[in-house]
Scaffold this active site. Sequence first.
Site, PDB file in Angstrom:
ATOM      1  N   SER A 195      76.057  16.399  -1.889  1.00 53.13           N
ATOM      2  CA  SER A 195      77.147  15.426  -1.983  1.00 53.13           C
ATOM      3  C   SER A 195      76.928  14.518  -3.186  1.00 53.13           C
ATOM      4  CB  SER A 195      77.225  14.570  -0.704  1.00 53.13           C
ATOM      5  OG  SER A 195      76.056  13.782  -0.559  1.00 53.13           O
TER       6      SER A 195
ATOM      7  N   SER B  75      68.162   3.879 -10.312  1.00 53.14           N
ATOM      8  CA  SER B  75      69.276   3.006  -9.949  1.00 53.14           C
ATOM      9  C   SER B  75      69.106   1.734 -10.761  1.00 53.14           C
ATOM     10  CB  SER B  75      69.213   2.685  -8.447  1.00 53.14           C
ATOM     11  OG  SER B  75      69.981   1.534  -8.139  1.00 53.14           O
TER      12      SER B  75
ATOM     13  N   TYR C 249      63.902   0.312  -1.317  1.00 55.04           N
ATOM     14  CA  TYR C 249      64.682   1.135  -2.238  1.00 55.04           C
ATOM     15  C   TYR C 249      64.405   0.709  -3.684  1.00 55.04           C
ATOM     16  CZ  TYR C 249      68.913   3.134  -4.419  1.00 55.04           C
ATOM     17  OH  TYR C 249      69.789   3.817  -5.221  1.00 55.04           O
TER      18      TYR C 249
ATOM     19  N   LYS D  58      62.533   2.822  -6.741  1.00 56.59           N
ATOM     20  CA  LYS D  58      63.202   3.038  -8.019  1.00 56.59           C
ATOM     21  C   LYS D  58      62.415   2.421  -9.178  1.00 56.59           C
ATOM     22  CE  LYS D  58      66.646   5.285  -6.209  1.00 56.59           C
ATOM     23  NZ  LYS D  58      66.754   6.742  -6.399  1.00 56.59           N
TER      24      LYS D  58
ATOM     25  N   THR E 145      79.946   7.235  -3.909  1.00 56.57           N
ATOM     26  CA  THR E 145      79.244   8.233  -3.112  1.00 56.57           C
ATOM     27  C   THR E 145      79.086   7.697  -1.690  1.00 56.57           C
ATOM     28  OG1 THR E 145      76.995   7.393  -3.462  1.00 56.57           O
ATOM     29  CG2 THR E 145      77.910   8.833  -5.177  1.00 56.57           C
TER      30      THR E 145
END
Length: 265
Positions: free
Chosen positions: A16, A142, A155, A159, A190
Amino acid sequence: MISFKNRLVWITGASSGIGKELALQLAEEGAHLIISSNDAQELSHVADECREFTSFCQEYPFDLSSPVEVKNTAETIINTYGQIYLLINNGGISQRSLVKDTPIEIDRKIMEIDYFSYVILTKTVLPGMIEAGEGFIAATSSISGKFGFPLRSSYAAAKHAIQGFFETLRAEMKPHNISVTIAYPGRIQTNISLRAIDQNGKEHGKMDPGQQNGLSAKECARQYIKAIKKRKPEVFIGKSEIFMVHIKRLFPSIFFRIVTKIKPT
């Protein structure tokens, strides 16, 4: 310009979002694809779409949170198909929980998926690239890999780790003609916020407004592939949120005032 036609390309997180669009666009170019995700059903649908454009597309579903599974899958693919020409480390998971509420098990899970899986896959394909004297490696970070942001501590940490590892790799691999590109997407349309996990490991289940109004995954993938082909060390992809990266670098005091006022969801 570099072409990936008839070259072996492996993309993770391909069921995806950005990964799916990367697969479709590289399929249109005629790349020989290996696509992976933990969602076998959706991955199969993507593979069917890719096969409309390319003669070679193989599916390898596996779980990025399992180091053994990651390593075994990588070795199986290399033993079966040989040298990977382009590896795009793209699979991952986001987070929506405060530091004070997040148990260490969640921190470790996110680091395993978003960072250590990239390291394992990269180290496994690297010997073949070095022996061949060519190759491309990409890693999806990101803008949270450039600054911390509320509800995304683990997160952002993963990253940030991607930047340190892949910048080092790029410097070390230059003599071997192996290019390394880090992509720093901002808000892309997304399902990443829907599948982000909370402090209990459950899905957030909500589409963040910023995500919903973000850049299309198709355009993100187009810019990503273009950067890889140009052998760019890094590429920032998004809309106005990308300016936060530059504000942080040039005007840190202003950045720290702004970041606490932006709605994190």
